[in-house]
Structures are given as structure tokens and as C-alpha cells.
Design an enzyme around this catalytic site. Structure first.
Site, PDB file in Angstrom:
ATOM      1  NE  ARG A 185      27.748 -21.181  26.133  1.00 31.47           N
ATOM      2  CZ  ARG A 185      27.058 -22.302  25.975  1.00 31.47           C
ATOM      3  NH1 ARG A 185      26.755 -22.718  24.763  1.00 31.47           N
ATOM      4  NH2 ARG A 185      26.655 -23.005  27.010  1.00 31.47           N
ATOM      5  CG  ASP A 218      24.881 -20.306  20.134  1.00 33.19           C
ATOM      6  OD1 ASP A 218      24.952 -19.937  18.949  1.00 33.19           O
ATOM      7  OD2 ASP A 218      24.072 -21.157  20.521  1.00 33.19           O
TER       8      ASP A 218
HETATM    9  P1  AMP Z   1      21.047 -25.024  21.687  1.00 37.19           P
HETATM   10  O1  AMP Z   1      20.320 -25.281  20.412  1.00 37.19           O
HETATM   11  O2  AMP Z   1      20.875 -26.099  22.725  1.00 37.19           O
HETATM   12  O3  AMP Z   1      22.475 -24.652  21.482  1.00 37.19           O
HETATM   13  O4  AMP Z   1      20.318 -23.765  22.345  1.00 37.19           O
HETATM   14  C1  AMP Z   1      20.274 -22.495  21.736  1.00 37.19           C
HETATM   15  C2  AMP Z   1      19.656 -21.514  22.701  1.00 37.19           C
HETATM   16  O5  AMP Z   1      18.298 -21.848  22.978  1.00 37.19           O
HETATM   17  C3  AMP Z   1      20.326 -21.447  24.056  1.00 37.19           C
HETATM   18  O6  AMP Z   1      20.274 -20.109  24.506  1.00 37.19           O
HETATM   19  C4  AMP Z   1      19.470 -22.321  24.918  1.00 37.19           C
HETATM   20  O7  AMP Z   1      19.581 -22.021  26.275  1.00 37.19           O
HETATM   21  C5  AMP Z   1      18.088 -22.034  24.367  1.00 37.19           C
HETATM   22  N1  AMP Z   1      17.167 -23.152  24.585  1.00 37.19           N
HETATM   23  C6  AMP Z   1      17.160 -24.340  23.969  1.00 37.19           C
HETATM   24  N2  AMP Z   1      16.153 -25.103  24.408  1.00 37.19           N
HETATM   25  C7  AMP Z   1      15.489 -24.389  25.345  1.00 37.19           C
HETATM   26  C8  AMP Z   1      14.356 -24.624  26.177  1.00 37.19           C
HETATM   27  N3  AMP Z   1      13.683 -25.765  26.133  1.00 37.19           N
HETATM   28  N4  AMP Z   1      13.991 -23.641  27.015  1.00 37.19           N
HETATM   29  C9  AMP Z   1      14.645 -22.475  27.069  1.00 37.19           C
HETATM   30  N5  AMP Z   1      15.707 -22.194  26.313  1.00 37.19           N
HETATM   31  C10 AMP Z   1      16.131 -23.126  25.460  1.00 37.19           C
HETATM   32 MG    MG Z   2      23.985 -24.246  22.601  1.00 34.71          MG
END
Ligand code: AMP
Ligand code: MG
Length: 469
Positions: free
Chosen positions: A179, A248
Site C-alpha cells: 500500500r 493504507d
Molecule cells: P480498515 O479500516 O479495515 O482499513 O483498518 C484500519 C486498520 O485497523 C488496519 O490496521 C486494520 O488491521 C485494523 N483493524 C480493523 N479492524 C480491526 C479489528 N477488529 N481488530 C484488529 N485490528 C483491526
Molecule cells: Mg485497510
């Protein structure tokens, strides 16, 4: 266990070890296949028939032959603010090399905690994972570069959010998970050698044609800009709103990635934003091209030490690339919009004609997809239609003559929010038939479908999406 077509490699682990951690998925108590993408599995050289019956593999409960599971490190600018992130709820099993020799990451999303989980539980709920499955497969059918979805499996565990939900794991396929945020990470926490290793790896994996060039790092930026200019133009032309374009969530491969609070707009309005957490509208429809440039500027900043030893010179060169991102974006957009209008030639006034159309569509709250598909039949567009007819006339065409071309560029079926929600609600209650019929219509977006072209009833407007994490 038989091989089942797995051909996993692990080139990513040749990077310096700050870029990942070894992490075996925890495994789940009662894996149950919800949906399996037979066609995609076949294309990847996998034994679809056998794998469809092994939900254990798609939850990390059992590992496929040759897997070396890792969690990847990355950072990111979230709503403009730098944060250390990483795969907090995803684990990469390896890179599947297809019979055609292409390399794809196989990632399990929602399979438990990793060293990057921070305060999160590492889990995912059924509806958001099915949502990613539906949207990514729809994007693919629309011809938009995207990650794909191979399977969604129930875990047999609860996930506690505002409500208690059923846990699920999505198997995501991507050209890679590198990314802009991976470079944010390398630039903030790595040495120059680490950064260079990542850039070299990324070039060899995605842009081998520039490998031997003495300006290869500048060309890496150029390639990323070129791919984003193409991708975001396609989003704009289908009314797709990503919703959380943090660095990201922008892949260097040029694939759309991370379908969280994304949605397709029904009624056209440039300010449209669906995400409940995007109060300022940073990631609204109209802002997507500029956010693309903003993210690419962060990418450029990370690459500066590699582009030129003289940082002022490096910055100036990099700025030139961001300027060409804009030029390319506008060109892609204009070419694409001409096709949507059935135009095969170029006239300087075309941009004005298109702008006028979009203004009228927003003023009269017209449905984005259907207005194009119906070739501007709405009564409110009649005076504009006359100008369009004249413009077509200069190509010796009538609207009827343009129909064939327009039908190839204006989809009839998009994953409308009310349809997606209806499918997810039924799936949560154990009825998958609604989702299967939606998915089957979405596979042929340029074919008419009485059911799926209908916009939502007025009450359904004001749709909100949630990150669903
Ligand atoms: P995202 O919003 O899916 O792009 O996630 C943003 C960040 O939060 C990334 O580093 C994900 O791995 C982390 N993340 C999102 N949901 C969770 C979760 N339930 N447990 C741990 N990390 C999370
Ligand atoms: Mg993400």
C-alpha cells in the site's frame, strides 16, 4: 493432506524483517462455508471442488500446503493523520502462483489477533465480509481493477460490536497488499536500505519493465500515478465512493482495496458521502480525484530519498509526476465520459457539455446509473438532450445509433445499497438465495435486469455505511 492445487510462494518474506511478523491464525471452533467462488478458484489453479468442502482452510484452522502465514506491517494517513497500523485482523497465507504464472496474495481477513491488532479483536462479522465479497466481485465485472474474494466462512464464534454478530473470515485475493501506507511505514520507521528493499521488491513484482532504468524510483511513482488516475476515473464514472481513502487503503498495484464503508450512489450529487465516520466529507464523491493526488503526494515524499540525493531536485521532479497524475486523470475521465455519451470523436466543447449534464442531474436529483443507461430520457434533460443530439449529429449519428456503444459503457446493474442490504439481512438469517441472485445479476452489469435497475424508494435515501470493524 492433498495439495488441492496450492502453489504458494513467499517472496514477501525476503524483505527485511521489519516489514512483517510470522503469525499463525488461531483457528476457529466451527468453520462453515457460506460462499465459495468456484470460478475464481479454478482460474487460480485451485481444486475448487475439493476446496469448497474445506472451510477449515479459509479460516486458518488448517493451513494449506506450503503456507507460511505472516501479518504485514504498514502505517497510513487516516483522515490526514499519520498512524502505525499493520494487518490487525488479516493474515497472509502466501502468494499463489497461477497456472498462467501470475502471483496473487491469499489473505484471510478476520482470522484473529496479530502483533498489529492494537486494541482490536482481530475479528470480522459476517455481513461486512459478505459485503466486501459482493462489492469486489461487482467491481471486477464492471471492469474496475480490484482485489477479489474467494470465500466467506462462518467461524462459529460471536463477534461483539454494537450487537453480538456472527464471526466470519473473508479470503481476499490481491495482486499484492503493498500500500502507499507500506511506504509510509518504511519511510517513518525503516532505514534507507529498508525503504530501498521495499521499492525494489515492489518494482520487481509489479513493474518489472522499469527495473533496469536508472530512474526506476521515479518511474515507480509514475506507474503508481498512472494506475490511480485510471482507477479513480473509473470510480467517478460508475458513481463508486470508496469512503475511506486513507493511504493504507490505496494499493500500489492500482487495484481498489478495502471495501469498508464504500457504496455506489443512486441519485447523483457531487457531495455524496455515505460513511458515518466521514463527517467532514473528506472522502465525498467529488473529492476522490484530489484525495488520490494527496495520497500519491505522500507516496512521493516517501520515495524522495531514492529519487535524487539532492532533495530539492527530487521534490521538484516528484511534483511533476503529481501534475501528470492530474493530466492523466482528466484525460481518462473525459475519454470515459465521451464513451458514456456515445461519442467517438473529440471536440473542445465536450467538457462543457458533460459539466452541464452533471449540473442538471444534481439539480433534478436524477439517478446516476439510470440516467446514462436510459440515454438521458428524463424530461428535465430535454433542452440539454437537444445539444447532445446536435453533437451526435456532427458524428453523423442519432441517439439510436449511439445506443450500442452507450450500452457497453453504461452499466444497467450496480450493487445498489438497498439491494446489498437486503441480501445481507437475509444472509444473516441464514437465507443465501437473495445474495446469490444479486451476485448473478452483478456478473453481467451491462445486461438489462428489471429487478436490479430499480433505484430505492424515496425512504431508502440517506443511506449510511459503517466501517463494520
Ligand atoms: P480498515 O479500516 O479495515 O482499513 O483498518 C484500519 C486498520 O485497523 C488496519 O490496521 C486494520 O488491521 C485494523 N483493524 C480493523 N479492524 C480491526 C479489528 N477488529 N481488530 C484488529 N485490528 C483491526
Ligand atoms: Mg485497510
Amino acid at each position: 493432506m492433498s495439495i488441492k492445487g496450492w502453489s504458494l510462494e513467499h517472496t514477501y518474506t525476503q524483505l527485511p524483517d521489519i516489514f512483517y511478523r510470522h503469525q499463525r491464525p488461531a483457528g476457529v471452533p466451527a468453520p462453515e462455508m457460506v460462499i465459495f467462488n468456484h470460478k475464481l478458484a479454478g482460474e487460480f489453479g485451485l481444486n475448487a471442488g475439493e476446496l469448497a468442502d474445506t472451510p477449515e482452510i479459509f479460516t486458518g484452522t488448517e493451513l494449506p500446503a506450503g503456507a507460511t502465514p505472516i501479518a504485514q506491517a504498514y502505517a497510513g494517513y487516516q483522515f490526514g493523520h499519520f498512524t502505525m497500523l499493520g494487518d490487525g485482523r488479516a493474515i497472509l497465507l502466501g502468494e499463489q502462483v497461477t497456472p498462467g504464472g501470475h502471483r496473487f496474495d491469499i489473505q484471510l481477513k478476520g482470522c484473529g489477533r496479530t502483533p498489529y491488532s492494537r486494541r482490536g479483536d482481530g475479528l470480522a462479522a459476517l455481513a461486512p465480509m459478505l459485503r466486501e465479497y459482493i462489492i469486489s466481485e461487482a467491481m471486477f465485472a464492471l471492469g474496475i481493477p480490484t482485489t477479489r474474494s474467494l470465500a466467506v466462512v462462518l467461524t462459529g464464534e460471536d463477534v461483539v460490536r454494537e450487537r453480538v454478530l456472527k464471526g466470519a473470515v473473508l479470503t481476499r485475493i490481491a495482486s499484492s497488499h503493498i500500500r502507499v501506507g507500506t511506504f509510509d511505514f518504511a519511510s517513518a520507521y525503516g532505514s534507507k536500505e529498508d525503504l530501498q528493499s521495499l521499492a525494489d521488491y515492489c518494482i520487481s513484482r509489479h513493474f518489472p519493465q522499469i527495473q533496469a532504468d536508472e530512474n526506476k524510483y521515479l518511474l515507480l511513482l509514475r506507474e503508481a500515478c498512472r494506475l490511480q488516475a485510471a482507477l479513480i476515473a473509473k470510480w467517478q464514472m460508475t458513481g463508486f465512493i470508496h469512503g475511506v481513502m486513507n493511504t493504507d487503503n490505496m494499493a500500489i498495484s492500482g487495484e481498489a482495496i478495502d471495501y469498508g464503508p464504500c457504496a455506489f450512489m443512486d441519485v447523483y450529487h457531487p457531495d455524496t458521502v455515505f460513511s458515518s465516520i466521514d463527517a467532514s466529507g473528506r472522502y465525498a464523491y467529488k473529492n476522490q480525484p484530489a484525495i488520490g493526488a494527496w495520497n500519491l503526494s505522500r507516496f512521493a515524499e516517501s520515495l524522495l530519498p531514492l529519487i535524487d540525493a539532492e532533495q530539492d531536485k527530487a521534490a521538484e521532479t516528484a511534483q511533476g509526476e503529481i501534475a501528470s497524475y492530474w493530466a492523466r486523470y482528466h484525460e481518462n475521465w473525459l475519454d470515459g465520459m465521451r464513451a458514456k455519451l456515445g461519442l467517438a470523436t473529440e471536440e473542445p466543447e465536450d467538457a462543457g457539455l458533460i459539466a452541464e449534464l452533471l449540473n442538471l442531474m444534481s439539480e433534478h436529483k436524477l439517478d446516476f446509473t439510470n440516467t446514462f443507461r436510459a440515454r438521458f430520457e428524463a424530461a428535465e434533460l430535454e433542452p440539454w438532450r437537444e445539444k447532445w443530439r446536435e453533437r451526435l449529429g456532427r458524428e453523423h449519428k442519432t441517439p439510436g445509433d449511439a445506443a450500442q456503444m452507450m450500452d457497453r459503457h453504461n452499466p444497467a446493474v450496480i450493487p445498489r445499497n438497498h439491494r446489498v442490504e437486503e441480501a445481507l439481512t437475509a444472509a444473516e438469517e441464514g437465507d443465501l438465495s437473495v445474495m446469490h441472485s444479486l451476485l448473478s445479476a452483478l456478473q453481467n452489469p451491462y445486461e438489462e435486469s428489471e429487478t436490479y435497475v430499480r433505484p430505492p424508494a424515496k425512504e431508502a435515501c440517506g443511506y449510511k455505511t459503517f466501517c463494520g470493524t
